[in-house]
Design an enzyme around this catalytic site. Structure first.
Site, short mmCIF file in Angstrom:
data_model
loop_
_atom_site.label_atom_id
_atom_site.label_comp_id
_atom_site.label_asym_id
_atom_site.label_seq_id
_atom_site.Cartn_x
_atom_site.Cartn_y
_atom_site.Cartn_z
N HIS A 21 5.77 3.26 -7.64
CA HIS A 21 5.30 1.80 -8.08
C HIS A 21 5.82 1.35 -9.54
CE1 HIS A 21 1.99 4.41 -9.67
NE2 HIS A 21 2.37 3.54 -10.81
P1 TYD Z 1 -2.18 5.82 -6.92
O1 TYD Z 1 -1.83 4.51 -7.78
O2 TYD Z 1 -1.73 5.76 -5.57
O3 TYD Z 1 -1.34 7.03 -7.68
P2 TYD Z 1 -0.01 7.62 -8.01
O4 TYD Z 1 0.77 6.13 -7.62
O5 TYD Z 1 -0.16 7.70 -9.40
O6 TYD Z 1 0.64 8.37 -7.14
O7 TYD Z 1 -3.58 6.08 -6.99
C1 TYD Z 1 -4.34 6.89 -5.89
C2 TYD Z 1 -5.61 6.32 -5.97
O8 TYD Z 1 -6.39 6.54 -7.11
C3 TYD Z 1 -5.61 4.71 -5.63
O9 TYD Z 1 -6.62 4.32 -4.67
C4 TYD Z 1 -6.03 4.23 -6.92
C5 TYD Z 1 -6.67 5.11 -7.57
N1 TYD Z 1 -6.82 4.97 -9.01
C6 TYD Z 1 -7.88 4.86 -9.76
O10 TYD Z 1 -8.87 4.34 -9.34
N2 TYD Z 1 -7.67 4.75 -11.20
C7 TYD Z 1 -6.55 5.33 -11.68
O11 TYD Z 1 -6.46 5.04 -13.16
C8 TYD Z 1 -5.43 5.31 -11.11
C9 TYD Z 1 -4.14 5.69 -11.71
C10 TYD Z 1 -5.63 5.47 -9.63
#
Ligand code: TYD
Length: 136
Positions: A50
């Protein structure tokens, strides 16, 4: 500060061990409102994938190692992060992917804002489109 810049974190060592420090306004240009970390990451897992519209982040390998790819829509950079004494700065409008996590890897992320799903580009095509629009 440019995305991908490596920020050395001072480390104070003595016979009792090491102390690493990171202060906003000194080592980082942005205030930290949120900290999260990835851990217990299964083999072959890919995280990230992302970009953010406005968020500033710094990423530190607190344990183990993993690979980080950054892509600003024009150029790509690759890193292996395996040192808790430096951070990588990642600013807005940079697509990032994290992979090749060691079993013991812990990736800590310092973020300038609270979690906000509307700040994300989760589609690479949408991200590239936004990069093109900003360039016009
Ligand atoms: P995600 O953005 O998919 O993780 P990454 O891209 O870093 O691998 O996040 C996984 C899940 O966690 C998604 O449901 C969003 C949630 N999340 C939060 O609730 N708070 C946060 O600060 C972050 C980074 C993610």
């Amino acid at each position: 500060m440019q995305s991908g810049d490596l920020i050395p974190l001072p480390c104070i060592r003595d016979e009792r061990g090491s102390l690493s420090v990171l202060e906003t306004g000194i080592h980082f240009p942005f205030p930290i409102k949120r900290i999260y970390y990835l851990h217990k990451i299964p083999d072959r897992s890919v995280r990230g994938a992302h970009a953010h519209k406005a968020l500033h982040q710094a990423m530190i390998a607190m344990n183990g190692s993993f690979d980080l790819r950054l892509d600003d829509g024009h150029a790509q950079k690759e890193y292996t992060l395996n040192c808790r004494e430096r951070a990588v700065y990642i600013g807005p409008m940079v697509w990032r992917e994290l992979c090749n996590f060691s079993a013991d890897a812990i990736c800590m992320v310092l973020a300038s804002e609270h979690y906000d799903e509307t700040d994300y580009y989760r589609s690479y095509e949408d991200f590239i489109q936004a990069v093109r629009e900003k360039a016009q």
